[in-house]
Design a protein around this motif. Sequence first.
Motif, PDB file in Angstrom:
ATOM      1  N   ALA A 224      -1.743  72.447 -36.147  1.00  0.00           N
ATOM      2  CA  ALA A 224      -0.963  71.687 -35.170  1.00  0.00           C
ATOM      3  C   ALA A 224      -1.307  70.207 -35.287  1.00  0.00           C
ATOM      4  O   ALA A 224      -2.361  69.841 -35.816  1.00  0.00           O
ATOM      5  N   ARG A 225      -0.404  69.366 -34.770  1.00  0.00           N
ATOM      6  CA  ARG A 225      -0.699  67.940 -34.708  1.00  0.00           C
ATOM      7  C   ARG A 225      -0.414  67.440 -33.301  1.00  0.00           C
ATOM      8  O   ARG A 225       0.502  67.925 -32.628  1.00  0.00           O
ATOM      9  N   VAL A 226      -1.214  66.496 -32.854  1.00  0.00           N
ATOM     10  CA  VAL A 226      -1.082  65.956 -31.501  1.00  0.00           C
ATOM     11  C   VAL A 226       0.107  65.007 -31.439  1.00  0.00           C
ATOM     12  O   VAL A 226       0.231  64.102 -32.264  1.00  0.00           O
TER      13      VAL A 226
ATOM     14  N   ASP B  63       3.531  72.581 -33.406  1.00  0.00           N
ATOM     15  CA  ASP B  63       3.043  73.644 -34.288  1.00  0.00           C
ATOM     16  C   ASP B  63       3.373  73.268 -35.735  1.00  0.00           C
ATOM     17  O   ASP B  63       4.025  72.233 -35.969  1.00  0.00           O
TER      18      ASP B  63
ATOM     19  N   ASP C  76      -1.507  62.759 -26.018  1.00  0.00           N
ATOM     20  CA  ASP C  76      -2.806  63.169 -25.469  1.00  0.00           C
ATOM     21  C   ASP C  76      -2.966  62.571 -24.078  1.00  0.00           C
ATOM     22  O   ASP C  76      -3.088  61.360 -23.935  1.00  0.00           O
TER      23      ASP C  76
ATOM     24  N   GLU D 249      -5.413  72.176 -33.732  1.00  0.00           N
ATOM     25  CA  GLU D 249      -5.350  71.234 -34.851  1.00  0.00           C
ATOM     26  C   GLU D 249      -5.929  71.851 -36.124  1.00  0.00           C
ATOM     27  O   GLU D 249      -5.371  71.677 -37.212  1.00  0.00           O
TER      28      GLU D 249
ATOM     29  N   CYS E 240      -2.202  68.123 -23.215  1.00  0.00           N
ATOM     30  CA  CYS E 240      -2.014  67.648 -24.575  1.00  0.00           C
ATOM     31  C   CYS E 240      -0.747  68.295 -25.106  1.00  0.00           C
ATOM     32  O   CYS E 240      -0.574  69.509 -24.990  1.00  0.00           O
TER      33      CYS E 240
ATOM     34  N   LEU F  11       1.321  69.141 -28.386  1.00  0.00           N
ATOM     35  CA  LEU F  11       1.117  69.283 -29.823  1.00  0.00           C
ATOM     36  C   LEU F  11       2.396  69.800 -30.463  1.00  0.00           C
ATOM     37  O   LEU F  11       3.281  70.302 -29.768  1.00  0.00           O
TER      38      LEU F  11
ATOM     39  N   ARG G 256      -7.475  72.448 -28.040  1.00  0.00           N
ATOM     40  CA  ARG G 256      -6.780  71.414 -28.804  1.00  0.00           C
ATOM     41  C   ARG G 256      -7.354  71.329 -30.210  1.00  0.00           C
ATOM     42  O   ARG G 256      -6.625  71.307 -31.194  1.00  0.00           O
TER      43      ARG G 256
END
Length: 136
Positions: free
Chosen positions: A106-108, A125, A111, A102, A121, A123, A98
């Motif tokens: 990438a962004r969450v 892209d 979670d 990031e 998780c 995410l 994870r």
Amino acid sequence: MTHPELLHTAIDARDPRALAEFYRELLGLHYRPGDEPPAPPAPDDEDWLVLLDSRDQRVLAIQGKADLRPSTWPSEEVPMQLHMDFRVPDAAELELQRERAEALGARVLMDRTQVPDEPLCVLADPEGHPFCLLVG
């Protein structure tokens, strides 16, 4: 009887090279001969790039699409349409991957790494395509 065989998964991207680089780094893939990044400045016609695994089998193709609208998941305003799941062996590796994702851009989105029965998780892209990292 024979059946069709999956060749690869193709993903649309406003910036195909950047998204190809994201998945190349995240998944340890390499380019199909001829698709490797050129020395700067890059040509404007990089609209179909193929990534291979360690056995030189196709895994992903990244296709240019200038008017792509990123998914807004979990909102359904722009649906997910497709997502990929990537398996890791345990919770420690899930956290490591994870963090790597990031760091690569990438962004969450969700979670659930603390859920003991199914840590995962979700995410997005760099182009906004959701994908999951999960223990399995």
